[in-house]
Design an enzyme around this catalytic site. Structure first.
Site, PDB file in Angstrom:
ATOM      1  N   ARG A  54       5.734  -2.627   0.854  1.00  0.00           N
ATOM      2  CA  ARG A  54       5.890  -3.748  -0.083  1.00  0.00           C
ATOM      3  C   ARG A  54       7.367  -3.988  -0.438  1.00  0.00           C
ATOM      4  O   ARG A  54       7.683  -4.356  -1.563  1.00  0.00           O
ATOM      5  CB  ARG A  54       5.065  -3.517  -1.355  1.00  0.00           C
ATOM      6  CG  ARG A  54       3.575  -3.342  -1.104  1.00  0.00           C
ATOM      7  CD  ARG A  54       2.937  -4.568  -0.456  1.00  0.00           C
ATOM      8  NE  ARG A  54       1.534  -4.343  -0.225  1.00  0.00           N
ATOM      9  CZ  ARG A  54       1.020  -3.853   0.912  1.00  0.00           C
ATOM     10  NH1 ARG A  54       1.813  -3.550   1.931  1.00  0.00           N
ATOM     11  NH2 ARG A  54      -0.273  -3.672   1.047  1.00  0.00           N
TER      12      ARG A  54
ATOM     13  N   SER B 117      -3.782  -7.553  -5.321  1.00  0.00           N
ATOM     14  CA  SER B 117      -3.611  -6.215  -5.895  1.00  0.00           C
ATOM     15  C   SER B 117      -2.473  -6.246  -6.910  1.00  0.00           C
ATOM     16  O   SER B 117      -1.369  -6.678  -6.599  1.00  0.00           O
ATOM     17  CB  SER B 117      -3.293  -5.199  -4.796  1.00  0.00           C
ATOM     18  OG  SER B 117      -4.366  -5.085  -3.896  1.00  0.00           O
TER      19      SER B 117
ATOM     20  N   GLU C 250       2.876  -4.522  -8.323  1.00  0.00           N
ATOM     21  CA  GLU C 250       3.147  -5.188  -7.051  1.00  0.00           C
ATOM     22  C   GLU C 250       3.437  -6.663  -7.313  1.00  0.00           C
ATOM     23  O   GLU C 250       4.190  -7.308  -6.593  1.00  0.00           O
ATOM     24  CB  GLU C 250       1.955  -5.034  -6.102  1.00  0.00           C
ATOM     25  CG  GLU C 250       2.168  -5.666  -4.757  1.00  0.00           C
ATOM     26  CD  GLU C 250       1.057  -5.333  -3.760  1.00  0.00           C
ATOM     27  OE1 GLU C 250       0.697  -6.223  -2.977  1.00  0.00           O
ATOM     28  OE2 GLU C 250       0.547  -4.199  -3.773  1.00  0.00           O
TER      29      GLU C 250
END
Length: 289
Positions: free
Chosen positions: A160, A210, A280
């Site tokens: 990420r 998410s 995130e």
């Protein structure tokens, strides 16, 4: 076209957010340059978005220029097993196009609700697949308004993360190297992964995907569930009862509700599990960011 005082709730998958002072949707690489020049001339900050997923704008006005790299930059060019996709192409569209051409490697991306540009910036991934595994190079617009190409190994891609999170370069297009495959098998894999998503994820509510990164050695959703937070809510924001790794807007949440819920979940999981969760979701316009 330049829109003024544009509500960001219309452009984010959480369906929340205050008004942006200016909102631009470029339709060419040259338009992106002009949008950046516009922000520089106005001496205002700018923020790049795609489909508005993985993003939480605060309820306060954004006193700057939001540049949407979206529907105006949606070209796809295929040569053999190589696909160049402009940054505004949705991952759903790209994976379907690859499947139609019997090209394998992007099946994992078929249900990620974002654009190519956003996927590169976040090194998006799902079901054991990551953008970095199929990415060959990217075309970018630097802060000096130069268009250059960078290879994958120059992008500092990890979980990420990419170099774009630490600079102001704008992804214009990405080139992927795929593999020749069996069309029916590729389509079958996409259907299988999408069925898993529908079964396990709260797709019936607005969310940003998410909410937290996966802590090393753990799963965020399980940590949250084990902390007794399934269904925990602040205002209209709720930890999904279907999948605790998702914070959802049950219908009337504000960005403040969502932000406060994210903050409380992090505090409680740290207290009960001894693990610090990292969002995130990108947070824009919050005073402590």
């Amino acid at each position: 076209m330049i829109k003024e005082n544009e509500p960001m709730r219309l452009h984010t998958t959480f369906k929340v957010g205050g008004n942006a002072r200016y909102y631009l949707v470029p339709e060419s690489f040259d338009d992106v340059k002009k949008a950046l020049e516009f922000a520089q001339e106005k001496k205002l900050p700018h923020y790049i978005i795609g489909k508005g997923s993985n993003l939480l704008f605060s309820d306060d006005p954004y006193d700057g220029v939001v540049i949407e790299i979206g529907s105006g930059l949606n070209d796809i060019r295929i040569s053999g097993t190589t696909i160049e996709a402009y940054a505004g192409v949705s991952l759903v569209t790209l994976s379907k196009k690859a499947a139609d051409e019997s090209l394998a490697g992007l099946e994992f991306a078929s249900g990620i609700p974002g654009t190519v540009g956003g996927a590169v910036v976040m090194n998006a991934g799902a079901y054991d697949g990551e953008i970095k595994n199929v990415l060959k190079e990217v075309k970018i617009l630097t802060n000096n308004n130069e268009i250059i190409t960078k290879k994958t190994d120059e992008l500092d891609l990890s979980y990420r993360h990419s170099i774009f999170q630490n600079n102001s370069d704008i992804v214009l297009s990405a080139t992927f190297e795929l593999q020749q495959g069996n069309k029916e098998e590729i389509i079958s894999k996409i259907k299988e992964l999408n069925a898993k998503r529908k079964e396990k994820q709260p797709l019936e509510f607005p969310s940003a995907g998410s909410t937290f990164k996966r802590p090393e050695g753990y799963f965020a959703g399980k940590l949250i569930q084990d902390s007794g937070l399934r269904g925990y809510s602040v205002g209209g924001a709720q930890v999904s009862e279907k999948h605790c790794g998702f914070v959802v807007n049950t219908g009337d949440a504000t960005a403040t509700d969502i932000y406060e819920l994210i903050t409380k979940v992090r505090q409680i999981v740290l207290e009960k599990q001894g693990v610090e969760l990292e969002p995130e979701v990108r947070l824009v316009g919050f005073s402590d960011q």
